[in-house]
Design an enzyme around this catalytic site. Structure first.
Site, PDB file in Angstrom:
ATOM      1  N   GLY A  37     -68.928   9.316  -6.825  1.00 15.07           N
ATOM      2  CA  GLY A  37     -68.188  10.420  -6.185  1.00 15.07           C
ATOM      3  C   GLY A  37     -68.666  11.801  -6.592  1.00 15.07           C
ATOM      4  N   GLY A 184     -63.077  30.848  -9.794  1.00 12.80           N
ATOM      5  CA  GLY A 184     -62.204  31.800 -10.488  1.00 12.80           C
ATOM      6  C   GLY A 184     -60.879  31.958  -9.772  1.00 12.80           C
ATOM      7  N   HIS A 443     -46.759  24.737  20.849  1.00 10.74           N
ATOM      8  CA  HIS A 443     -45.802  25.716  20.342  1.00 10.74           C
ATOM      9  C   HIS A 443     -44.634  24.986  19.689  1.00 10.74           C
ATOM     10  CE1 HIS A 443     -43.421  29.344  20.076  1.00 10.74           C
ATOM     11  NE2 HIS A 443     -42.391  28.655  20.562  1.00 10.74           N
TER      12      HIS A 443
END
Ligand code: FAD
Ligand code: NAI
Length: 464
Positions: A37, A184, A443
């Protein structure tokens, strides 16, 4: 004799191995770590997203559930359980690759792979046992490693890279982060939400270093500041020392040397391609001046039969790009047409709000002298965003001034990482802003923000 040996089982390598096996190749995938992985699954994308999710829920419970009329009293943190959940997410993913290798008949081999010649790879396991494997072709997918600051060593406790910053057993009191890049901001967000004071030192005048559209980066900085992240921009970090558990970081700002103290320092200043002890010298394959392996559009290196993909080649370091390159590379080996359109690769930062982009930024189009139109729509004018109480941000679409072709799209806001998919597909099809504007969007969804931004390219938003 294998048809293909893949060295490295990150998203680039394992996907390439599976696709090659699907195409009938006899494939082995070599991985020096005990689980498959790569960076992504073990110490990158997946564990960081697990912690981002947990910490976001913690922050939501602490600060925002009350807005919905839900009073849960005092909220407390059980970091051990949070970390254990993250480990479970990772191990279910790595077990998934074992399963996929079995299903597709890829031979997964654990050990350090060294190229002996263009048809031979030696694999040395942890006990020092070596086996020599013969192969028609070799695919290098050895990924990347964190860059270290000159004269600053990672001690894995006080001065850490992203891997150790995913493993903290206690919430730091004060975490200083070097680099307002993706690592960061993502990991800074995690520890800020869990209670640390977080100060980010960044060399450039803007966060996200030109990777994202400048308007988006400025909005992101404003929103992160509101969440309590502190930024010191135009600060060049030159050194760091640990004494009695306190890290003193030295940086230059406005021509003056300054220091900042913290109990943990996270260095997130970029990653370098990893080709250590791979044996490139045995086949006369040189890396470029930044350590990357150069390839052509079919991911062939200059050595016949040797290919490379993912973080180890030039270009953005992204898991889905490594996967895409891996699949295309082995498809080309089998004479199947395929290519990677680098202008249609999405890039997502999984902070809150999320930041997502595809294609060109305004600065890039300006520099190239391309005429474009801009359509923009804010989250706060979208019904679903108001319903979920997440109204910060906007979507911006940049379309060619004459053809209306989508050249770039930038979203900051809730679910931006999922919403950008529509614009990446449209870009792949060379779609226009009008194509998006005329497509039906359910919607009430956040996706309507994308549709309205597309309508705004022709100054005809309906809900603003
Ligand atoms: P890697 O995943 O680095 O895999 C290379 C593998 O090769 C490693 O397992 C290594 O052990 C093995 N290897 C190296 N040399 C040898 C050898 N000689 N013999 C045997 N094995 C060897 N990207 C995203 O798109 N989305 C994200 O959300 C994201 N989050 C991230 C978070 C963090 C904290 C970090 C560090 C990175 C993140 N990334 C993310 C970047 C992503 O992880 C990389 O772009 C991706 O893993 C690159 O894939 P790769 O296959 O090229 O290499
Ligand atoms: P980055 O390249 O994104 O950011 C590094 C930052 O450090 C830059 O802004 C740079 O200006 C700054 N910097 C460098 N030296 C400095 C110094 N001496 N002092 C102060 N600032 C300094 O690298 P980062 O965040 O380490 O990420 C590495 C790679 O991992 C990225 O390429 C990224 O693609 C990948 N990644 C992707 C993620 C995602 O897709 N969501 C998440 C995390 C990592």
């Amino acid at each position: 004799m294998y048809d293909l040996i893949v060295i490295g089982s990150g998203p680039g390598g394992y996907i390439a191995a599976i696709r090659a096996a699907q195409l009938g190749m006899n494939v082995a995938c070599i991985e020096r770590y005990p689980t498959f992985g790569g960076t992504c699954l073990n110490v990158g994308c997946i564990p960081s997203k697990a912690l981002l999710e947990s910490s976001e829920r913690f922050a939501e419970a602490q600060h925002h559930l009350g807005d919905h009329g839900i009073d849960i009293g005092e909220v407390s943190l059980d970091l051990e359980t949070m970390q254990a959940r993250k480990e479970k997410v990772v191990s279910s993913g790595t077990a998934g690759i074992d399963y996929l290798f079995g299903k597709n008949e890829v031979e997964g081999i654990h050990g350090w792979g060294t190229i002996v010649d263009a048809n031979t790879v030696e694999v040395t396991d942890d006990d020092g046992e070596t086996q020599s494997l013969e192969t028609e072709r070799i695919l290098i997918a050895t990924g990347s490693k964190p860059i270290a600051l000159p004269n600053v060593e990672y001690d894995k406790k006080f001065i850490v890279d992203s891997t150790a910053a995913l493993e903290f057993e206690e919430v730091p009191e004060h975490l200083v982060v070097i680099g307002a890049g993706v690592i960061g901001l993502e990991l800074g967000s995690v520890w800020k939400r869990l209670g640390a004071k977080v100060t980010v030192l960044e060399y450039l005048p803007e966060i996200l270093g030109g990777r994202m559209d400048s308007e988006v980066a400025k909005t992101a900085q404003r929103l992160f500041k509101k969440q309590g992240l502190e930024f010191v921009l135009e600060a060049e970090v030159t050194g760091a020392e640990v004494e009695d558990g306190t890290v003193t970081t030295t940086y230059k700002k406005d021509g003056e040397e300054q220091t900042i103290e913290s109990d943990r320092l996270l260095v997130g200043i970029g990653r370098r391609p990893f080709t250590d002890k791979l044996g490139l010298e045995n086949i006369g394959l040189e890396t470029n001046d930044r350590g990357f392996i150069e390839v052509d559009e079919y991911y062939r290196t200059e050595v016949d039969g040797v290919y490379a993909i993912g973080d180890v080649i030039p270009g953005p370091m992204l898991a889905h790009l490594a996967e895409h390159e891996g699949a295309v590379c082995v498809e080309r080996m089998n004479d199947i047409a395929g290519h990677v359109n680098y202008d249609a690769v999405p890039d997502v930062v999984y902070t809150h709000p999320e930041i997502a982009s595809v294609g060109k930024t305004e600065a890039e189009l300006d520099e190239a002298g391309v005429e474009y139109k801009t359509g923009k729509f804010p989250y706060k004018a979208n019904g679903r965003a108001r319903a979920i109480n997440d109204t910060d941000g906007f979507c911006k679409i940049l379309a060619h001034a004459e053809t209306d072709q989508i050249l770039g799209a930038h979203i900051i806001g809730a679910q931006a990482g999922d919403m950008i998919a529509e614009l990446a597909v449209a870009s792949e099809f060379h779609g226009s802003a009008e194509d998006i504007a005329r497509s039906s969007h359910a919607h009430p969804t956040l996706a309507e923000i994308v549709k309205e931004a597309a309508l705004d390219v022709e100054d005809r938003t309906l809900n603003l």
